[in-house]
Design an enzyme around this catalytic site. Structure first.
Site, PDB file in Angstrom:
ATOM      1  CB  SER A   1      -0.870   0.014   1.267  1.00 21.61           C
ATOM      2  OG  SER A   1      -1.486   1.284   1.416  1.00 21.61           O
TER       3      SER A   1
ATOM      4  CE1 TYR B   1      -3.914  -2.496   5.366  1.00 16.83           C
ATOM      5  CE2 TYR B   1      -3.574  -0.155   4.951  1.00 16.83           C
ATOM      6  CZ  TYR B   1      -3.829  -1.430   4.482  1.00 16.83           C
ATOM      7  OH  TYR B   1      -3.989  -1.649   3.126  1.00 16.83           O
TER       8      TYR B   1
HETATM    9  P1  NAP Z   1     -11.237  -6.476   1.128  1.00 12.54           P
HETATM   10  O1  NAP Z   1     -12.300  -6.083   0.170  1.00 12.54           O
HETATM   11  O2  NAP Z   1     -11.481  -6.286   2.590  1.00 12.54           O
HETATM   12  O3  NAP Z   1     -10.888  -8.036   0.866  1.00 12.54           O
HETATM   13  C1  NAP Z   1      -9.944  -8.683   1.667  1.00 12.54           C
HETATM   14  C2  NAP Z   1      -9.789 -10.110   1.193  1.00 12.54           C
HETATM   15  O4  NAP Z   1      -8.820 -10.759   2.045  1.00 12.54           O
HETATM   16  C3  NAP Z   1     -11.064 -10.899   1.292  1.00 12.54           C
HETATM   17  O5  NAP Z   1     -11.133 -11.791   0.196  1.00 12.54           O
HETATM   18  C4  NAP Z   1     -10.887 -11.699   2.580  1.00 12.54           C
HETATM   19  O6  NAP Z   1     -11.586 -12.921   2.505  1.00 12.54           O
HETATM   20  C5  NAP Z   1      -9.392 -11.953   2.568  1.00 12.54           C
HETATM   21  N1  NAP Z   1      -8.802 -12.226   3.869  1.00 12.54           N
HETATM   22  C6  NAP Z   1      -8.778 -11.430   4.969  1.00 12.54           C
HETATM   23  N2  NAP Z   1      -8.137 -12.050   5.964  1.00 12.54           N
HETATM   24  C7  NAP Z   1      -7.721 -13.254   5.478  1.00 12.54           C
HETATM   25  C8  NAP Z   1      -6.992 -14.343   6.021  1.00 12.54           C
HETATM   26  N3  NAP Z   1      -6.550 -14.321   7.280  1.00 12.54           N
HETATM   27  N4  NAP Z   1      -6.735 -15.403   5.228  1.00 12.54           N
HETATM   28  C9  NAP Z   1      -7.181 -15.443   3.950  1.00 12.54           C
HETATM   29  N5  NAP Z   1      -7.887 -14.453   3.389  1.00 12.54           N
HETATM   30  C10 NAP Z   1      -8.159 -13.369   4.151  1.00 12.54           C
HETATM   31  O7  NAP Z   1      -9.864  -5.773   0.833  1.00 12.54           O
HETATM   32  P2  NAP Z   1      -9.250  -5.127  -0.510  1.00 12.54           P
HETATM   33  O8  NAP Z   1      -9.518  -3.683  -0.473  1.00 12.54           O
HETATM   34  O9  NAP Z   1      -9.638  -5.937  -1.704  1.00 12.54           O
HETATM   35  O10 NAP Z   1      -7.702  -5.316  -0.188  1.00 12.54           O
HETATM   36  C11 NAP Z   1      -6.906  -6.341  -0.758  1.00 12.54           C
HETATM   37  C12 NAP Z   1      -5.447  -6.042  -0.443  1.00 12.54           C
HETATM   38  O11 NAP Z   1      -5.108  -4.760  -0.987  1.00 12.54           O
HETATM   39  C13 NAP Z   1      -5.157  -5.965   1.052  1.00 12.54           C
HETATM   40  O12 NAP Z   1      -3.892  -6.527   1.324  1.00 12.54           O
HETATM   41  C14 NAP Z   1      -5.142  -4.466   1.321  1.00 12.54           C
HETATM   42  O13 NAP Z   1      -4.372  -4.139   2.441  1.00 12.54           O
HETATM   43  C15 NAP Z   1      -4.552  -3.950   0.027  1.00 12.54           C
HETATM   44  N6  NAP Z   1      -4.863  -2.540  -0.231  1.00 12.54           N
HETATM   45  C16 NAP Z   1      -6.158  -2.113  -0.373  1.00 12.54           C
HETATM   46  C17 NAP Z   1      -6.413  -0.766  -0.623  1.00 12.54           C
HETATM   47  C18 NAP Z   1      -7.812  -0.240  -0.814  1.00 12.54           C
HETATM   48  O14 NAP Z   1      -7.967   1.002  -0.861  1.00 12.54           O
HETATM   49  N7  NAP Z   1      -8.831  -1.064  -0.952  1.00 12.54           N
HETATM   50  C19 NAP Z   1      -5.352   0.129  -0.724  1.00 12.54           C
HETATM   51  C20 NAP Z   1      -4.048  -0.327  -0.574  1.00 12.54           C
HETATM   52  C21 NAP Z   1      -3.831  -1.682  -0.335  1.00 12.54           C
HETATM   53  P3  NAP Z   1     -12.561 -13.497   3.665  1.00 12.54           P
HETATM   54  O15 NAP Z   1     -13.584 -12.437   3.955  1.00 12.54           O
HETATM   55  O16 NAP Z   1     -13.105 -14.741   3.103  1.00 12.54           O
HETATM   56  O17 NAP Z   1     -11.657 -13.722   4.816  1.00 12.54           O
END
Ligand code: NAP
Length: 250
Positions: A149, A163
């Site tokens: 991120s 985070y």
């Molecule tokens: P999200 O919509 O909350 O989805 C998170 C995913 O991770 C879900 O599929 C969840 O599945 C899975 N997950 C969470 N804990 C887990 C575990 N212990 N083991 C296996 N799976 C797990 O998040 P997102 O926004 O798509 O983010 C994806 C990645 O991008 C993350 O690493 C986040 O930090 C990074 N990121 C996001 C943003 C943003 O603005 N959205 C910005 C920078 C970086 P379940 O619900 O089935 O557990």
């Protein structure tokens, strides 16, 4: 058997039941890979991602595994090998933002869960990926992409400092691991998104973050997936230890 048939064509995407991970899984399938759609809780979300891939003629298998559990991660990689074949790439996408609170108000158990999911999980998955990829050394080795991120560099939004620290750890892991496994022909890179339209992005402070974004909008999950696709592809064969920012200029 031709070289093309022998080439590893399986990609594991952790946390692929929704959001960025789901978009990466779909993109990897479009690129011709067989995809492990990993999730921890949301079986329905993972099934619908896998069904959409299969409906478009691709191969996908859903596997439940908490990335912070050593036994479940071992089983995830065993099933990937047995059900889809040699591993081409691991995308360490699973992550949580954790609670939103100032550091002095944090609970130790919640912090441990955050670190386990966002740091220990990716290291455990990398450990198994390296073992799997080293067994087909002499091929193109394989590739690991960590979803970090821009918070790794900005320190994150107020209330989300731990985070941001986990994402800093992921960028450091990327650089160190790239050195450590270069001899095995394995490339390790990270992608650092800015604010992307997913469940995780719907929190206080998001509007200010959009205003601070030169392109004036949140990113789409597919725009992060496009960077991952390029890093996994042969077009990025000389790229390792790099962090690619996908942030609309932030
Ligand atoms: P999200 O919509 O909350 O989805 C998170 C995913 O991770 C879900 O599929 C969840 O599945 C899975 N997950 C969470 N804990 C887990 C575990 N212990 N083991 C296996 N799976 C797990 O998040 P997102 O926004 O798509 O983010 C994806 C990645 O991008 C993350 O690493 C986040 O930090 C990074 N990121 C996001 C943003 C943003 O603005 N959205 C910005 C920078 C970086 P379940 O619900 O089935 O557990």
């Amino acid at each position: 058997m031709t070289t093309a048939q022998r080439a590893p064509r399986t990609v594991i995407v952790t946390g692929a039941s929704r959001g960025i991970g789901a978009a990466i899984a779909r993109r990897m399938a479009d690129d011709g890979y067989a995809v492990i759609v990993n999730y921890a809780v949301d079986a329905g979300g993972a099934e619908s991602v896998a069904s959409a891939i299969k409906a478009s003629g691709g191969r996908a298998v859903t596997v439940r595994a908490d990335v912070a559990s050593p036994d479940e991660v071992a089983e995830l990689f065993r099933r990937a090998r047995d059900e889809l074949g040699p591993l081409a790439a691991l995308v360490n996408n699973a992550g949580t933002a954790g609670a939103e609170a100032r550091v002095e108000d944090r609970d130790a158990n919640e912090l441990t869960h955050l670190m386990q999911t966002n740091v220990v999980g990716p290291v455990l998955c990398a450990k198994h990926a390296i073992e799997a990829m080293s067994t087909h050394r002499g091929g193109d080795g394989g590739c690991i992409v960590n979803i970090a991120s821009i918070a790794a560099r900005t320190g994150g939004l107020p209330g989300l400092v731990p985070y941001a620290a986990t994402k800093g750890a992921l960028v450091t892991l990327t650089k160190g691991l790239a050195n450590e496994v270069a001899d095995d022909g394995i490339r390790v890179n990270s992608v650092s998104p800015g604010l992307v339209e997913t469940e995780m992005a719907h929190r206080p402070g998001a509007e200010a973050a959009v205003e601070a974004t030169p392109l004036g909008r949140m990113g789409r999950p597919e725009e992060v997936a496009a960077a991952v696709s390029w890093l996994v592809s042969p077009a990025a064969s000389y790229i390792t230890g790099s962090d690619i920012t996908v942030s609309g200029g932030r």
